[in-house]
Motif scaffolding. Structure first.
Motif, PDB file in Angstrom:
ATOM      1  N   TYR A  97       0.855  -1.194   0.000  1.00  0.00           N
ATOM      2  CA  TYR A  97       0.000   0.000   0.000  1.00  0.00           C
ATOM      3  C   TYR A  97       0.890   1.244   0.000  1.00  0.00           C
ATOM      4  O   TYR A  97       1.942   1.278   0.649  1.00  0.00           O
ATOM      5  N   PRO A  98       0.468   2.291  -0.707  1.00  0.00           N
ATOM      6  CA  PRO A  98       1.239   3.538  -0.682  1.00  0.00           C
ATOM      7  C   PRO A  98       0.982   4.303   0.620  1.00  0.00           C
ATOM      8  O   PRO A  98      -0.108   4.232   1.192  1.00  0.00           O
ATOM      9  N   GLN A  99       2.011   5.037   1.108  1.00  0.00           N
ATOM     10  CA  GLN A  99       1.837   5.960   2.226  1.00  0.00           C
ATOM     11  C   GLN A  99       1.587   7.354   1.646  1.00  0.00           C
ATOM     12  O   GLN A  99       2.411   7.863   0.878  1.00  0.00           O
ATOM     13  N   ILE A 100       0.468   7.956   1.993  1.00  0.00           N
ATOM     14  CA  ILE A 100       0.076   9.236   1.392  1.00  0.00           C
ATOM     15  C   ILE A 100      -0.004  10.291   2.492  1.00  0.00           C
ATOM     16  O   ILE A 100      -0.644  10.092   3.528  1.00  0.00           O
ATOM     17  N   LYS A 101       0.672  11.431   2.245  1.00  0.00           N
ATOM     18  CA  LYS A 101       0.667  12.538   3.188  1.00  0.00           C
ATOM     19  C   LYS A 101       0.399  13.822   2.421  1.00  0.00           C
ATOM     20  O   LYS A 101       1.100  14.124   1.454  1.00  0.00           O
ATOM     21  N   ASN A 102      -0.625  14.547   2.868  1.00  0.00           N
ATOM     22  CA  ASN A 102      -1.006  15.798   2.200  1.00  0.00           C
ATOM     23  C   ASN A 102      -1.253  15.587   0.707  1.00  0.00           C
ATOM     24  O   ASN A 102      -0.884  16.418  -0.133  1.00  0.00           O
TER      25      ASN A 102
END
Length: 918
Positions: A551-556
């Motif tokens: 899974y990708p880590q998404i921030k902002n």
């Protein structure tokens, strides 16, 4: 302070709120106008949709009812017309194969009465007219009571009808009618002309005042000569009653016509389908007799454009028409049903008028109530406006009086709370800043504690987890990850490129490019991926099957890295492989099953395997083995056959069981000549193979695919056809081999049974000669005498040699005549002997078994066998001298005359034995 600013911008005038110098408009008036418009639009839109759907649904429902009604009528009529076909097909072979002795009045009467009584009252009669003009059968009279029909030389060519006794034999003569020759009847002529089963033309019954139709079935002997015609005759009155009942609740119509002539068969309107003119001739009425002109015009439209379902818009009414045709041999009928379009539309229109009226009244009442309520609810807004003006001018001491606990009251209360908060903040601003800093310090401490707790949770999970940045370098991992990958600590993985560390090589040892790695694709594409068909590599260089989720880590809104969870699924993969293997195998033989064969067939059908030979094999006698000896022996026969097929083939040949007794063998790189050698090996192995008392045999077909252009499916079909040809050509010899093997096995188990069979056969032959039977009957008698104990093949060997049997043993022994009957019934060459073997333990006085037949109900040959076998058993029992044994045996026969034996035959046999002794 948006609310306060809004209120400040509104001025009060005559109880209404006015905005600046713009046009005055009341909020109350706006709300009422919006309410009225919303109600009108909502009710109008909803009403339009509802009523439109009502009309559409009503039409669709009417169409569906019309289609379902016609389908129901068609299916019932079609099923009704199949009943005589079933009757004739079920009983044709009984007469054609002489299973029924047509000259035996008792058996004949029981046969026809029994056949007719199985079916509904619509079946008027079931009969048989011979080529000589004789006529036999059973009918239902005007009261529905079954009577027996006879017309032969004994009745002078007249039709006589008899009542039926409880045992289904003829009772009293109840009706005598005039001369009747079945050969002159339309149903008889139709069957003779067509030469096959057919329906007759519709005709007026010569006794009943009704139209009748017959299904006729010609009977030919083996030489192709006509023996007679079987007829099942049906009255058509009840069809009209059924049609009327079927359409009555829909106010519809239903008509059945003859195609072409348009003559009426039946109708729901009560119209007469025929008339008998003064001169006695029959006049059939057509559709022109129907009074409804719309229905007639709709039928004309169908003839011009034969659509099964259509809407006919007539002058008087519109009709949903449904037409289906019934086609059988000698029968072409048209089934018509019609439903008025107004069946459901009229109630819908009435509902619309009532709904519009009620809606208008409800809308008017709602408007009055709404105006009263809104006036009362909006009154407290004046106080709210005055306080907001005071706040906007800087007076923070003013508060709104809360009169009610409704929405405006809660707004007023919230407004007061905002004023209190503003006043408090202004007075306590410095204390609030200090308190906020303390809260931030506590939040940071909680954040650090949560971080440590999160790591503890990660380390406590059984599933391995690791994270990485956009470069693929490890940013964190839990203890399960370290353990599964064979490392000592997390430090050995942190900062390392995880693809190069654990995912660098595929299962077969080839490099795994990073661009193809789904873990890195999840980071690039910003979406999750799952895989369970890849491997990870441990620190010691070994690999293991893995299932992972990336899974990708998404921030902002931006991808900053990825998280991977994985587990070792090596054991699960092994179990899946075992399940796959078992699902591909036949549980009884261990061979490929049908599913696996289809997969193998597609894989082997390549040019590299040409020539590709196909062998289609079918076990002979499996059904008989199951029926006579039980499925356990049938399974043994299948397994034995499978062993022979496997042993006769090469290791890379594919042997599959594709049915209960069917096998297919695929022989890659095998031409027709070599395939024939395989077939020869198989047949050679089957020569000496036996299971129980059954000699194993198999029918085989072969074909070879020699070029890529040939279809393997056609090759398999050719091989299957060749197998059936082999089965057909060798059927007689195979059947005789099976019979011979059974009797040889029985005789090898008991020499006494062999001696008994030979002696009884000779005695029967002598009796037949004394009775001056034909050579054919004597031969049949001799064969039946030899095979009459064949059913003992299923008995335990210990029972064959015992004179005194227990009750259980005797019950088992009684089954041998039934088993013998079942065995002989399976083969064409012994079918004529089955009934005699079945009945050879019946007694003249009805005390025998298995059916308790009495007197001449017992076939003649069975009566002769019963005497001959009893004589032979007594003759060879005990230690008396031969002359004394013969004397005792003859006395036994004479003593049993009239009880166990036919008295006339017993005396004939006794005199024959006396003469032989003399």
């Amino acid at each position: 302070m948006f609310l306060a600013l809004l209120m400040h911008s509104i001025a009060k005038k005559d109880g209404e709120f006015v905005k600046d110098n713009r046009r005055n408009i009341s909020i109350k008036r706006i709300i009422i106008i919006i309410f009225i418009l919303a109600m009108l639009v909502s009710i109008g839109s909803i009403g339009y949709l509802i009523f439109t759907n009502w009309f559409s649904s009503a039409r669709q429902t009417s169409e569906s009812i019309a289609e379902d009604l016609n389908e129901s009528i068609y299916n019932n009529i079609y099923s009704f017309m199949h009943v005589p076909i079933q009757i004739n097909e079920a009983n044709h072979k009984i007469i054609a194969n002489d299973i029924l002795d047509i000259t035996d009045e008792r058996l004949r009467d029981k046969f026809f009465v029994g056949a007719l009584s199985l079916y509904e009252d619509e079946m008027y009669s079931f009969s048989y007219g011979t080529a000589e003009g004789e006529y036999y059968g059973a009918r239902r009279n005007e009261k529905g009571v079954i009577e027996i029909m006879r017309n032969n030389a004994g009745t002078g060519g007249n039709s006589w009808y008899y009542s039926v006794n409880d045992d289904m034999t003829a009772g009293d003569l109840v009706v005598q009618t005039g001369k009747f020759d079945p050969r002159t009847r339309a149903w008889y002529k139709a069957a003779v002309e067509v030469g096959s089963p057919t329906f007759s033309p519709v005709y007026k019954h010569f006794v009943m005042d009704d139209l009748t139709i017959s299904f006729a079935f010609p009977v030919y002997n083996k030489a192709g000569e006509l023996q007679g015609v079987i007829g099942t005759h049906m009255l058509l009155t009840d069809i009209g009653a059924y049609l009327k009942d079927a359409v009555s609740k829909y106010n519809g119509y239903a008509v059945i016509l003859e195609k072409g002539s348009n003559a009426l068969i039946a109708n729901s309107m009560g119209i007469d389908n025929f008339a008998v003119l003064q001169d006695g001739t029959l006049e059939r009425h057509g559709i022109d007799k129907v009074e409804d002109s719309d229905l007639k015009q709709a039928y004309k439209k169908y003839n011009a454009n034969p659509e099964q379902h259509f809407l006919y818009e007539g002058k008087g009414q519109s009709l949903y028409m449904n037409v289906k045709e019934i086609h059988m041999e000698g029968l072409d009928w048209v089934v018509i049903s019609a439903i008025p379009e107004g069946l459901l539309i009229t109630p819908v229109v009435q509902s619309i008028h009532m709904t519009v009226l009620l809606t208008a009244l409800a809308l008017l009442l709602s408007l009055v109530i709404y105006m009263i309520i809104t006036g009362r609810l909006l009154k407290p807004m004046n106080s709210l406006l005055q306080v907001s003006e005071a706040l906007s001018s800087g007076d923070l001491t003013k508060r709104v009086d809360v009169a009610r606990n409704d929405e405006i009251g809660r707004i007023s209360e919230s407004f007061n709370n905002v004023a209190d908060k503003m006043q408090f903040l202004i007075n306590n601003l410095e204390a609030a800043v200090k308190e906020r800093n303390e809260e931030l310090c506590w939040a940071n401490a909680d954040l650090e504690e949560n971080k440590n707790q999160l790591q503890l949770i990660l380390d406590s999970t059984a599933e391995a987890i690791y994270g990485m940045d956009q470069k693929g370098e490890c940013t964190f991992c839990n203890l399960s990850c370290v353990k599964l990958l064979g490392y000592n600590s997390q430090d050995e993985l942190l900062g390392e490129n995880m693809h190069h560390q654990i995912h660098h090589t595929q299962r077969d040892g080839t490099p795994f490019p990073i661009d193809e790695c789904r873990i890195f694709q999840s980071i690039k594409q910003g979406k999750g991926f799952k895989a369970d068909d890849e491997v990870f590599w441990r620190a010691d260089g070994t690999s293991f099957d893995v299932e992972y989720h990336a899974y990708p880590q998404i921030k902002n809104g931006e991808v900053v890295g990825g998280v991977v969870t994985f587990m070792d699924i090596t054991e699960r993969k092994q179990k899946e492989a075992e399940i796959q293997f078992l699902s591909c195998r036949d549980t009884l033989t261990g061979l490929h099953n049908r599913r696996c064969f289809e997969d193998s067939r597609n894989k082997i059908d390549t040019p590299d395997n040409l020539p590709l030979s196909v062998i289609f094999a079918d076990i002979n006698g499996l059904k008989m083995t199951n029926d006579i000896f039980g499925h356990a022996y049938g399974d043994e026969l299948i397994k034995k056959s499978a062993e022979i097929l496997v042993s006769s083939c090469r290791e890379n040949d594919i042997v599959s069981r594709v049915g209960g007794d069917e096998f297919i063998i695929l022989l890659p790189n095998t031409n027709g000549e070599n395939a024939e050698k395989v077939v020869s090996r198989i047949k050679s192995e089957f020569l000496d193979a036996r299971v129980a008392a059954i000699k194993c045999s198999i029918s085989i077909g072969l074909d070879t695919k020699r070029s890529p252009g040939q279809s393997l499916g056609e090759i398999m079909a050719n091989a299957e056809n060749a197998m059936y040809k082999d089965k057909t050509m060798n059927r007689k010899s195979v059947n005789m081999d099976i019979i011979d093997t059974i009797i040889e096995t029985l005789h090898s188990r008991s020499a006494r049974e062999k001696q008994h069979s030979i002696a009884v056969s000779e005695f029967c032959s002598e009796v037949g000669s004394i009775m001056q039977l034909s050579e054919l009957e004597i031969n049949k008698l001799k064969r039946a005498g030899y095979l009459h104990e064949i059913g003992k093949i299923t008995l335990d060997e210990s029972l064959l040699s015992k004179e005194d049997l227990t009750e259980e043993g005797f019950e088992g022994m009684q089954q041998h005549s039934i088993v013998g009957y079942r065995i002989l019934n399976l083969f064409d060459d012994t079918l004529d002997l089955a009934e005699y073997v079945y009945s050879h333990h019946e007694c003249w006085d009805g005390s025998g078994y298995p059916r308790g037949l009495k007197g001449e109900q017992i076939p003649l040959i069975a009566r002769i066998i019963s005497i001959a076998e009893t004589y032979e058993r007594v003759l060879n029992r005990g230690e008396l001298s031969l002359s004394e044994s013969k004397k005792k045996a003859i006395e036994t026969i004479r003593e049993g005359a009239g009880k166990q034996f036919d008295p006339a035959l017993a005396e004939t046999f006794a005199r024959l034995m006396d003469d032989n002794n003399g």
